[in-house]
Scaffold this motif. Structure first.
Motif, short mmCIF file in Angstrom:
data_model
loop_
_atom_site.label_atom_id
_atom_site.label_comp_id
_atom_site.label_asym_id
_atom_site.label_seq_id
_atom_site.Cartn_x
_atom_site.Cartn_y
_atom_site.Cartn_z
N LYS A 41 9.42 4.65 5.17
CA LYS A 41 8.78 5.83 4.55
C LYS A 41 7.26 5.73 4.65
O LYS A 41 6.56 6.73 4.87
CB LYS A 41 9.21 5.96 3.09
CG LYS A 41 10.64 6.47 2.94
CD LYS A 41 11.00 6.69 1.48
CE LYS A 41 12.23 7.56 1.29
NZ LYS A 41 13.45 7.07 1.94
N MET A 42 6.75 4.51 4.51
CA MET A 42 5.30 4.32 4.57
C MET A 42 4.78 4.54 5.98
O MET A 42 3.73 5.16 6.19
CB MET A 42 4.98 2.91 4.10
CG MET A 42 3.51 2.58 4.06
SD MET A 42 3.31 0.86 3.62
CE MET A 42 3.97 0.06 5.07
N ARG A 43 5.51 4.04 6.98
CA ARG A 43 5.08 4.23 8.37
C ARG A 43 5.00 5.71 8.72
O ARG A 43 4.14 6.14 9.49
CB ARG A 43 6.05 3.53 9.33
CG ARG A 43 6.01 2.00 9.28
CD ARG A 43 4.73 1.44 9.85
NE ARG A 43 4.76 0.00 9.99
CZ ARG A 43 3.92 -0.84 9.40
NH1 ARG A 43 2.96 -0.39 8.61
NH2 ARG A 43 4.02 -2.14 9.60
N GLN A 44 5.90 6.50 8.15
CA GLN A 44 5.90 7.93 8.39
C GLN A 44 4.58 8.55 7.91
O GLN A 44 3.94 9.33 8.63
CB GLN A 44 7.09 8.57 7.66
CG GLN A 44 7.40 9.99 8.10
CD GLN A 44 7.68 10.08 9.59
OE1 GLN A 44 8.40 9.26 10.15
NE2 GLN A 44 7.07 11.06 10.24
N ARG A 59 0.81 -1.23 0.00
CA ARG A 59 0.00 0.00 0.00
C ARG A 59 0.83 1.27 0.00
O ARG A 59 0.29 2.35 -0.22
CB ARG A 59 -1.02 -0.02 1.13
CG ARG A 59 -0.49 0.07 2.53
CD ARG A 59 -1.68 -0.19 3.45
NE ARG A 59 -1.42 0.16 4.83
CZ ARG A 59 -2.37 0.07 5.78
NH1 ARG A 59 -3.57 -0.34 5.48
NH2 ARG A 59 -2.10 0.40 7.01
N ALA A 60 2.14 1.14 0.22
CA ALA A 60 3.03 2.29 -0.01
C ALA A 60 2.82 2.82 -1.43
O ALA A 60 2.86 4.02 -1.68
CB ALA A 60 4.49 1.89 0.19
N VAL A 61 2.56 1.88 -2.36
CA VAL A 61 2.35 2.24 -3.77
C VAL A 61 0.87 2.34 -4.10
O VAL A 61 0.41 3.35 -4.61
CB VAL A 61 3.02 1.20 -4.70
CG1 VAL A 61 2.70 1.48 -6.15
CG2 VAL A 61 4.53 1.18 -4.45
N ASP A 62 0.11 1.26 -3.78
CA ASP A 62 -1.24 1.21 -4.35
C ASP A 62 -2.31 1.92 -3.50
O ASP A 62 -3.43 2.11 -3.96
CB ASP A 62 -1.64 -0.23 -4.72
CG ASP A 62 -1.61 -1.20 -3.54
OD1 ASP A 62 -1.83 -0.76 -2.40
OD2 ASP A 62 -1.36 -2.39 -3.78
N LEU A 63 -1.97 2.32 -2.29
CA LEU A 63 -2.90 3.15 -1.52
C LEU A 63 -2.35 4.57 -1.34
O LEU A 63 -3.00 5.54 -1.71
CB LEU A 63 -3.18 2.53 -0.14
CG LEU A 63 -4.02 3.38 0.82
CD1 LEU A 63 -5.44 3.58 0.30
CD2 LEU A 63 -4.07 2.76 2.22
N PHE A 64 -1.14 4.67 -0.79
CA PHE A 64 -0.60 6.01 -0.50
C PHE A 64 0.01 6.68 -1.72
O PHE A 64 0.17 7.90 -1.75
CB PHE A 64 0.46 5.92 0.61
CG PHE A 64 -0.07 5.38 1.91
CD1 PHE A 64 -1.09 6.03 2.57
CD2 PHE A 64 0.45 4.22 2.47
CE1 PHE A 64 -1.60 5.54 3.76
CE2 PHE A 64 -0.05 3.72 3.66
CZ PHE A 64 -1.07 4.37 4.31
N GLY A 65 0.40 5.88 -2.71
CA GLY A 65 1.01 6.47 -3.90
C GLY A 65 2.29 7.23 -3.61
O GLY A 65 2.58 8.25 -4.23
N LEU A 66 3.07 6.73 -2.64
CA LEU A 66 4.34 7.39 -2.31
C LEU A 66 5.26 7.40 -3.52
O LEU A 66 6.07 8.30 -3.69
CB LEU A 66 5.04 6.67 -1.16
CG LEU A 66 4.34 6.69 0.19
CD1 LEU A 66 5.20 5.99 1.24
CD2 LEU A 66 4.09 8.12 0.61
#
Ligand code: ZN
Length: 225
Positions: A195-198, A167-174
């Motif tokens: 980075k995602m936890r941040q 979900r770093a990519v497919d939800l948050f789009g980081l």
């Protein structure tokens, strides 16, 4: 080939129900489905994920689908005497696996885990987020898996992820998948989770990115040739 893995529980108050597997020719991520109040099983999801992972390693000489079929059979036998395996809440996992053997990379995805394969020509992103399918007590579960083959000589990088990491990519789009792979090549897969936890911390009420779990168990196995 070089393999790295990173895994982190979604909460500090409960053990992770993700499992990462790196065998001689097998990479896999198993993501235990959050237990319902009634499961018919006295062992729990973590135990089931452990048994399935161990059995998968034992059958790693087979292709991904036959290996998973055998692993499900063996794991079921371990608790068929004590537990109700026909219970709709019986423990199960989403699973993504990659096997490299005889110059062929074979992948299998069952449920919302993800396999990403970067080849010289294209990027394969394989996941099934729509159907709630999982690997549980029945070998027939494997019939619903998404599978495919890619010549090893074309493969540059591979990532296997639980949904809590994807979900770093497919939800948050980081970042998009190519950038996510670049990040892992440069800093390792733990940097993706960091980075995602941040971002998750900055949205603890799940307002900006609506989601049922503020942070989920997150696991990545990353390989580059
Ligand atoms: Zn059980």
């Amino acid at each position: 080939m070089r393999t790295q893995m990173a895994t982190e529980a979604g909460r500090t108050t409960a053990p992770s129900e993700d499992r990462a597997l790196v065998g001689p020719n097998l990479l896999a991520v198993l993501d235990g489905v959050t237990a319902k109040p009634e499961t018919g099983c006295e062992h729990g999801v973590g135990w089931f994920a452990d048994q399935l992972a161990a059995e998968l390693l034992r059958f790693a000489h087979l292709g991904p689908a036959p290996a998973l079929t055998e692993a499900i059979k063996q794991a079921a036998e371990l608790h068929s005497g004590t537990c109700d395996l026909d219970h709709p809440g019986s423990p199960s996992v989403a699973i993504a696996m990659v096997q490299i053997k005889d110059d062929v990379l074979r992948y299998l995805v069952l449920g919302d885990a993800t396999v990403v394969v970067d080849t010289k020509r294209e990027l394969h992103v394989v996941s099934d987020t729509q159907t709630n399918r999982t690997a549980g007590a029945k070998p027939s579960d494997v019939e619903h898996a998404l599978t495919g083959e890619i010549p090893v000589q074309d493969v540059r990088r591979v990532a296997v992820l639980s949904d809590g990491a994807a979900r770093a990519v497919d939800l948050f789009g980081l970042f998009d998948w190519p950038k996510a792979l670049e990040l892992m090549a440069a800093n390792g897969p733990d940097d993706l989770i960091r980075k995602m936890r941040q971002v998750e911390k900055e949205d603890v009420k799940a307002v900006e990115w609506p989601r049922t779990k503020v942070s989920d168990d997150a696991t990545v196995v990353y390989l580059e040739r």
